[in-house]
Design a protein around this motif. Structure first.
Motif, PDB file in Angstrom:
ATOM      1  N   GLY A 100      -4.405  -2.179   7.392  1.00  0.00           N
ATOM      2  CA  GLY A 100      -4.797  -0.834   6.970  1.00  0.00           C
ATOM      3  C   GLY A 100      -5.183   0.050   8.136  1.00  0.00           C
ATOM      4  N   MET A 101      -6.078  -0.450   8.994  1.00  0.00           N
ATOM      5  CA  MET A 101      -6.558   0.364  10.116  1.00  0.00           C
ATOM      6  C   MET A 101      -5.443   0.621  11.125  1.00  0.00           C
ATOM      7  SD  MET A 101      -9.697   1.359   9.819  1.00  0.00           S
ATOM      8  CE  MET A 101     -10.166   1.741  11.499  1.00  0.00           C
ATOM      9  N   GLY A 102      -4.607  -0.387  11.365  1.00  0.00           N
ATOM     10  CA  GLY A 102      -3.496  -0.205  12.302  1.00  0.00           C
ATOM     11  C   GLY A 102      -2.558   0.903  11.842  1.00  0.00           C
ATOM     12  N   THR A 103      -2.272   0.922  10.542  1.00  0.00           N
ATOM     13  CA  THR A 103      -1.399   1.974  10.011  1.00  0.00           C
ATOM     14  C   THR A 103      -2.050   3.350  10.168  1.00  0.00           C
ATOM     15  OG1 THR A 103      -0.544   0.395   8.380  1.00  0.00           O
ATOM     16  CG2 THR A 103      -0.092   2.719   7.990  1.00  0.00           C
ATOM     17  N   ALA A 109      -1.003  -6.656   2.517  1.00  0.00           N
ATOM     18  CA  ALA A 109      -1.979  -6.350   1.461  1.00  0.00           C
ATOM     19  C   ALA A 109      -2.877  -5.192   1.891  1.00  0.00           C
ATOM     20  CB  ALA A 109      -2.817  -7.592   1.150  1.00  0.00           C
ATOM     21  N   GLY A 110      -3.272  -5.188   3.151  1.00  0.00           N
ATOM     22  CA  GLY A 110      -4.173  -4.146   3.636  1.00  0.00           C
ATOM     23  C   GLY A 110      -3.552  -2.772   3.648  1.00  0.00           C
ATOM     24  N   LEU A 111      -2.300  -2.683   4.068  1.00  0.00           N
ATOM     25  CA  LEU A 111      -1.701  -1.338   4.181  1.00  0.00           C
ATOM     26  C   LEU A 111      -1.267  -0.760   2.834  1.00  0.00           C
ATOM     27  CD1 LEU A 111       1.719  -1.326   4.126  1.00  0.00           C
ATOM     28  CD2 LEU A 111       1.327  -2.598   6.241  1.00  0.00           C
ATOM     29  N   ILE A 112      -0.956  -1.639   1.849  1.00  0.00           N
ATOM     30  CA  ILE A 112      -0.552  -1.078   0.547  1.00  0.00           C
ATOM     31  C   ILE A 112      -1.756  -0.706  -0.317  1.00  0.00           C
ATOM     32  CG2 ILE A 112       1.696  -2.198   0.491  1.00  0.00           C
ATOM     33  CD1 ILE A 112       0.603  -4.339  -1.304  1.00  0.00           C
ATOM     34  N   VAL A 113      -2.919  -1.324  -0.040  1.00  0.00           N
ATOM     35  CA  VAL A 113      -4.093  -1.003  -0.858  1.00  0.00           C
ATOM     36  C   VAL A 113      -4.884   0.173  -0.281  1.00  0.00           C
ATOM     37  CG1 VAL A 113      -5.841  -2.471   0.266  1.00  0.00           C
ATOM     38  CG2 VAL A 113      -5.905  -2.122  -2.213  1.00  0.00           C
ATOM     39  N   THR A 114      -4.679   0.489   0.995  1.00  0.00           N
ATOM     40  CA  THR A 114      -5.473   1.536   1.639  1.00  0.00           C
ATOM     41  C   THR A 114      -5.363   2.905   0.951  1.00  0.00           C
ATOM     42  OG1 THR A 114      -5.412   0.434   3.778  1.00  0.00           O
ATOM     43  CG2 THR A 114      -5.825   2.785   3.810  1.00  0.00           C
ATOM     44  N   PRO A 115      -4.187   3.320   0.453  1.00  0.00           N
ATOM     45  CA  PRO A 115      -4.132   4.630  -0.196  1.00  0.00           C
ATOM     46  C   PRO A 115      -5.031   4.773  -1.433  1.00  0.00           C
ATOM     47  CG  PRO A 115      -1.926   3.918   0.410  1.00  0.00           C
ATOM     48  CD  PRO A 115      -2.833   2.736   0.631  1.00  0.00           C
TER      49      PRO A 115
END
Length: 291
Positions: free
Chosen positions: A48-51, A203-209
């Protein structure tokens, strides 16, 4: 009444898909090395943070997502290469403590370089939600479910069809025999850590929004992913998916029908019940035979 039920079910399945991906990461590492990797939640944070950071640097969202996945995969491989492999002769408890230390280290790095602020990502679709049965289904939830299904199917194909996947399975079944067969087990374990990190980052990048992200977001989501893996039975991929969905639905129904104050207590109540009454989890016996 039914609209509420549908609403809570949609929320539960969405959360469950995230927990299932994190739990699959735990399962993969446990099968390959018999280590419970408590740094798994940090890979979710890196995703998430990287994106967010790469989007802030000017990259388009798809390229930023790929970059974050690569960053997390490299972090997973380095975790094995620099922390786990040098201590491969240590007992399991020591290895688990090493993963906890690695988790704290990664979180500290994220806090130092990326700060303490919460960040958000834009949703993947222009349309924000759909109305089904009187309930609202976020289009981001559809993205989460679709990507989770694709990753689970891709993982199944990878382990059943590819030589690399079969090498990981062989290493998990009998490391000495795999080594005698010419498999470089330490390289294979590094690959397993990389794939596990990739799953967590996805999982982290798809849930961040829909949930925001920060340097410490991996703590709670990582613990819940571990509970999901324990519900299904550590070592069982099917159990990880089922456990994730059961945990997500339990949380959503508790928050909806009782109080959201108890939502985060649900995983810990469940893990206590599992430890007392079903220590091998729902699919634990099958996993023991396979592993």
């Amino acid at each position: 009444m039914f609209s509420e039920f549908f609403q809570f079910t949609f929320s539960g399945i969405t959360l469950g898909a995230i927990y299932a991906l994190v739990a699959l990461g735990f399962t993969l590492i446990y099968n390959a090395s018999h280590v419970i990797n408590f740094a798994q939640g940090e890979f979710l944070m890196i995703g998430g943070m990287g994106t967010v950071v790469l989007v802030g640097a000017g990259l388009p969202l798809p390229a930023a997502m790929v970059g974050a996945l690569v960053l997390a995969t490299v972090a997973g491989i380095l975790l094995h290469r620099l922390a786990i492999a040098p201590a491969r002769d240590a007992d399991v408890v020591t290895l688990i403590i090493i993963t906890i230390g690695a988790s704290i280290f990664l979180r500290g790095l994220a806090q130092f370089f990326w700060g303490k602020e919460y960040h958000a990502l834009p949703r993947f679709s222009a349309t924000e939600s759909l109305s089904i049965g009187g309930a609202t289904l976020l289009t981001q939830s559809l993205w989460i479910l679709s990507i989770a299904v694709v990753l689970v199917v891709a993982l199944a194909v990878f382990f059943s069809r590819s030589k690399l996947g079969k090498a990981i399975l062989a290493t998990s079944m009998n490391k000495d025999a795999a080594r005698l067969a010419g498999i470089k087990t330490q390289v294979i374990l590094g690959v397993a850590f990389g794939i596990s990190a990739l799953l967590g980052a996805a999982a982290g990048l798809i849930v961040t929004p829909i949930t925001f992200t920060a340097y410490d977001v991996g703590i709670m989501l990582g613990l819940k992913g571990f509970v999901a893996a324990a519900i299904g039975g550590l070592g069982s991929s099917t159990g990880a998916v089922v456990g994730g969905l059961l945990l997500g639905l339990s949380e959503a129904y508790t928050a909806g029908y009782i109080s959201s104050d108890y939502k985060d207590a649900v995983p810990f109540v469940i893990i206590l019940a599992i430890l007392f009454f079903l220590p091998n989890g729902l699919f634990g016996s099958r996993a023991a035979e396979r592993v």
